[in-house]
Design a protein around this motif. Structure first.
Motif, PDB file in Angstrom:
ATOM      1  N   LYS A  13       0.865  -1.182   0.000  1.00 42.75           N
ATOM      2  CA  LYS A  13       0.000   0.000   0.000  1.00 42.75           C
ATOM      3  C   LYS A  13       0.900   1.230   0.000  1.00 42.75           C
ATOM      4  O   LYS A  13       1.910   1.269   0.725  1.00 42.75           O
ATOM      5  CB  LYS A  13      -0.915   0.023   1.236  1.00 42.75           C
ATOM      6  CG  LYS A  13      -1.922  -1.125   1.301  1.00 42.75           C
ATOM      7  CD  LYS A  13      -3.043  -0.948   0.299  1.00 42.75           C
ATOM      8  CE  LYS A  13      -4.026  -2.108   0.397  1.00 42.75           C
ATOM      9  NZ  LYS A  13      -5.119  -1.973  -0.581  1.00 42.75           N
ATOM     10  N   GLN A  17      -3.186   5.732   0.304  1.00 41.84           N
ATOM     11  CA  GLN A  17      -4.130   4.673  -0.021  1.00 41.84           C
ATOM     12  C   GLN A  17      -4.926   4.269   1.210  1.00 41.84           C
ATOM     13  O   GLN A  17      -4.426   4.289   2.345  1.00 41.84           O
ATOM     14  CB  GLN A  17      -3.403   3.451  -0.596  1.00 41.84           C
ATOM     15  CG  GLN A  17      -3.112   3.539  -2.078  1.00 41.84           C
ATOM     16  CD  GLN A  17      -2.640   2.208  -2.615  1.00 41.84           C
ATOM     17  OE1 GLN A  17      -1.580   1.736  -2.219  1.00 41.84           O
ATOM     18  NE2 GLN A  17      -3.400   1.623  -3.516  1.00 41.84           N
ATOM     19  N   VAL A  19      -6.792   1.674   3.723  1.00 41.79           N
ATOM     20  CA  VAL A  19      -6.574   0.299   4.188  1.00 41.79           C
ATOM     21  C   VAL A  19      -7.640  -0.068   5.210  1.00 41.79           C
ATOM     22  O   VAL A  19      -8.240   0.800   5.866  1.00 41.79           O
ATOM     23  CB  VAL A  19      -5.177   0.118   4.830  1.00 41.79           C
ATOM     24  CG1 VAL A  19      -4.096   0.137   3.787  1.00 41.79           C
ATOM     25  CG2 VAL A  19      -4.925   1.148   5.911  1.00 41.79           C
TER      26      VAL A  19
END
Length: 344
Positions: A13, A17, A19
């Protein structure tokens, strides 16, 4: 011959981004990147998210030689957070605008709670039934004792609450205070919902105070939690002194089973004026199965005779065996039957 597959190391990642909890952010050998806020590290130095959020690669001024990977709870937040600021936390609550979704969420249960819900409901229903039956009994008893109460519902609620407090180990004064306070708070919450007048609330609280003070001076619970007429401390002490006097007289003149029955019958109404510990103490003293030799006569060594039979011995005394540590022999001893309650 080194043709093994690659280990797929590196970032999974990237910065910014999104998660979810448990997703892997970085696979590495050694700590090239250190775990930052809301990031955990595995035994193979894998970094993974501990909370749902957004990945942030950053440097920390407190550790200038380390590179960190963290998870920020919002997209606009920057890491690291100020050293003296509180750490941002996620409480797991979101506002539900939909009424059906809110109702469903409110009624949702965990699996263990769901499986135990039927048993809990049955227990609650049984407890509610026991309380209603107790209230009916207390209402009849108040009429029987001719205690004039303005509202029987408040009086019975107070008595049921007082009984449960006493059963839970509260002292009498504490139990009376908390029982009255519970009824007052319950009425105040109901009055706030119904938007009642403050003068009406004040008059109702005064009525509750009058009812509870009347009940405290007219009824009392025994050590078996049975409700009865009120007894003052002086009356309880007098009744206890009379009981001890009667117990001494009957215990000193025991001769048959009728006397033992009479001795046990003296404790029938003792729970009204004796505490539980006091009653147990007196029972241990005067209903002792075998009296000590200082009270019930000393044991005497039995001298065998030719004319004495076993039946003639057993009529007057009880013969038993005891090891004598001085002579290192077993001796036959006899005691008067009155020292044994079960032998009378």
């Amino acid at each position: 011959m080194k043709d093994s597959a690659g280990r797929r190391l590196g970032p999974k990642k990237y910065n910014g981004q999104e998660v979810k909890t448990g997703q892997i952010i970085m696979r590495q050998r050694g700590t090239k990147f250190f775990p930052g806020e809301y990031v955990g590290i595995g035994k193979d130095h894998t970094l993974f998210a501990l909370e749902p959020g957004f990945v942030k690669y950053y440097l920390d001024p407190f550790h200038p030689k380390r590179k960190f990977i963290g998870v920020s709870l919002s997209r606009d937040a920057t890491l690291p957070t100020n050293h003296f600021d509180p750490t941002p936390r996620r409480f797991g609550h979101t506002l539900l605008d939909n009424a059906k979704a809110a109702e469903k969420e409110e009624g949702a249960l965990h699996r263990k709670e769901y499986l135990a819900s039927e048993g809990i409901k049955k227990e609650m229903d049984a407890r509610r039934e026991r309380r209603t039956t107790l209230k009916k009994e207390y209402a009849k008893l108040l009429k029987k004792l001719k205690i004039d109460v303005s509202e029987t519902d408040i009086a019975t609620d107070y008595l049921v609450r007082l009984r449960s407090c006493l059963r839970n180990g509260f002292l009498l004064g504490d139990a009376q205070f908390y029982s009255k306070r519970y009824i007052e708070m319950e009425y105040q919450l109901r009055a706030e919902k119904e938007n009642l007048d403050s003068a009406l609330i004040g008059s109702k609280l005064e009525e509750i105070e009058a009812i509870t003070s009347l009940l405290n001076s007219s009824v009392s619970f025994s050590n078996k939690f049975d409700l009865g007429s009120f007894m003052s401390e002086s009356e309880k002490l007098e009744a206890r002194a009379d009981l001890v006097k009667q117990l001494k007289e009957v215990r000193s003149n025991l001769s048959n089973k009728k006397d033992v029955k009479k001795l046990r019958g003296l404790f029938d109404g003792a729970s009204k004026y004796l505490s539980l510990s006091d009653e147990v103490h007196l029972r241990r003293i005067y209903l002792k199965p075998i009296l000590p030799e200082s009270l019930g006569g000393e044991s005497q060594v039995v001298k065998p005779r030719e004319n004495d039979t076993a039946k003639s011995k057993s009529k007057k005394s009880v013969v038993f065996k005891r090891f004598n540590y001085e002579t290192s022999k077993i001796e036959e001893l006899s005691r008067d039957k009155r020292a044994f309650l079960s032998k009378l």
